[in-house]
Write a protein that holds these residues in place. Structure first.
Motif, mmCIF file in Angstrom:
data_model
loop_
_atom_site.group_PDB
_atom_site.id
_atom_site.type_symbol
_atom_site.label_atom_id
_atom_site.label_comp_id
_atom_site.label_asym_id
_atom_site.label_seq_id
_atom_site.Cartn_x
_atom_site.Cartn_y
_atom_site.Cartn_z
ATOM 1 N N CYS A 238 0.852 -1.183 0.000
ATOM 2 C CA CYS A 238 0.000 0.000 0.000
ATOM 3 C C CYS A 238 0.888 1.233 0.000
ATOM 4 N N CYS A 240 0.031 4.288 0.718
ATOM 5 C CA CYS A 240 -0.587 5.410 1.437
ATOM 6 C C CYS A 240 0.452 6.107 2.329
ATOM 7 N N CYS A 271 -6.405 3.787 6.825
ATOM 8 C CA CYS A 271 -6.410 3.398 5.407
ATOM 9 C C CYS A 271 -7.223 2.116 5.238
ATOM 10 N N PHE A 273 -7.109 0.080 2.802
ATOM 11 C CA PHE A 273 -6.365 -0.990 2.143
ATOM 12 C C PHE A 273 -5.393 -1.699 3.075
ATOM 13 N N CYS A 274 -4.778 -0.950 4.020
ATOM 14 C CA CYS A 274 -3.725 -1.581 4.818
ATOM 15 C C CYS A 274 -3.900 -1.376 6.321
HETATM 16 ZN ZN LIG Z 1 -2.663 2.072 3.153
#
Ligand SMILES: [Zn+2]
Length: 299
Positions: A238, A240, A271, A273-274
């Motif tokens: 990720c 981010c 986040c 995603f992660c």
């Molecule tokens: Zn992330």
């Protein structure tokens, strides 16, 4: 075995093929999201399929966003993958377990559902993102991507994915392959390959036997029938960062940002995603509000 992808072309130039071992990628997703068996399988299969799709393009710097929402118990699945072998993703209901079908098999189609679409957005540098979608055919993910490739990309393809889960919810193996029919392929060669795919050992068996991506491709096409083009590592990753989310915050209407500041005196962003967390102090939020009011006044 470290995760990687192998790309090859048949000696006769009729087929291009990609195979991937993604056990570590799916393990990272499982740990980050604490997914249970059904969610691990659905998210894992989508990660593998999206990575195959994103890397099967010649243009580098390209990424895709895949969204699947079939109305099943796992809910929506979102995966982003790029042509460099990086992928990240999440699933709406990570704590979903697998139900066995009447053959005592994992029924991925049921947990994903078929009342919805597989949607693929392509992000190419300096171009508007382009989205196309197909209705889900089975919810088994591999078939749905194969249907997508035939309909939207008009490339006859076969895409297969497999994720096996241990009883403690950890990932036993994950991987997949993608075969593309190239323009010069003969009808005879295509039907021979279709027959071959029916008689092969299941992908899951090849993965359990620790076959490398190259060995999987050799098993499909036969020894010495392939030219290996390249291999590349693949990874759950990720990109981010606190700065990246701050840039996104600048796009939020100023009155909403000031309301958050006045109520919470700061902000926390997680986040999707992660699951990394980013904290913004009241001062940092004030600086973001200043930037937001400047850029929103300019519009
Ligand atoms: Zn992330």
């Amino acid at each position: 075995m470290k995760d990687y992808l192998a790309k090859a072309i048949t000696n006769d130039g009729m087929f291009r093929a990609y195979a991937i071992n993604a056990t570590q990628m799916v393990t990272t997703a499982q740990v980050k999201h604490d997914t249970w068996s059904a969610a691990s399988t659905a998210l894992g299969r989508t990660l593998v399929a999206a990575t195959l799709l994103a890397t099967s393009t010649d243009k580098s710097g390209k990424s895709i966003t895949v969204k699947i929402n079939g109305g099943g118990p796992v809910g929506g699945i979102v995966v982003e993958a790029d042509s460099n072998g990086y992928a990240k993703g999440y699933v709406a209901n990570p704590h979903t377990e697998l139900t066995l079908n009447d053959k005592n098999e994992i029924d991925v189609g049921q947990v994903v559902g078929v009342n919805g679409y597989l949607e693929v957005t392509k992000n190419v540098m300096d171009k508007e993102p382009y989205t196309s979608s197909v209705p889900l055919t089975s919810g088994e993910i591999g078939d749905d991507f194969t249907f997508y490739l035939a309909q939207s990309e008009q490339i006859p393809s076969a895409l297969a994915v497999s994720v096996l889960i241990n009883s403690d919810n950890s990932i036993q193996v994950a991987g997949g392959y993608l075969i593309q029919v190239l323009p010069g392929a003969s009808e005879e060669a295509i039907s021979q390959l279709e027959e071959k795919l029916k008689t092969l050992p299941a992908l899951s068996e090849m993965l359990i036997a620790n076959k490398t991506p190259e060995e999987i491709l050799n098993q499909i096409f036969g020894e010495k029938q392939l030219q290996l083009l390249t291999t590349m590592p693949v990874e759950f990753y990720c990109n981010c960062s606190k700065e990246r989310f701050a840039n996104d915050l600048v796009g939020i209407p100023v009155d909403q940002l000031t309301a958050i500041r006045d109520e919470q005196h700061g902000m926390e962003i997680v986040c999707n995603f992660c699951h990394n967390k980013y904290e913004y102090s009241e001062e940092q939020l004030n600086a973001i509000i200043d930037l937001a009011s400047q850029s929103q006044q300019e519009k």
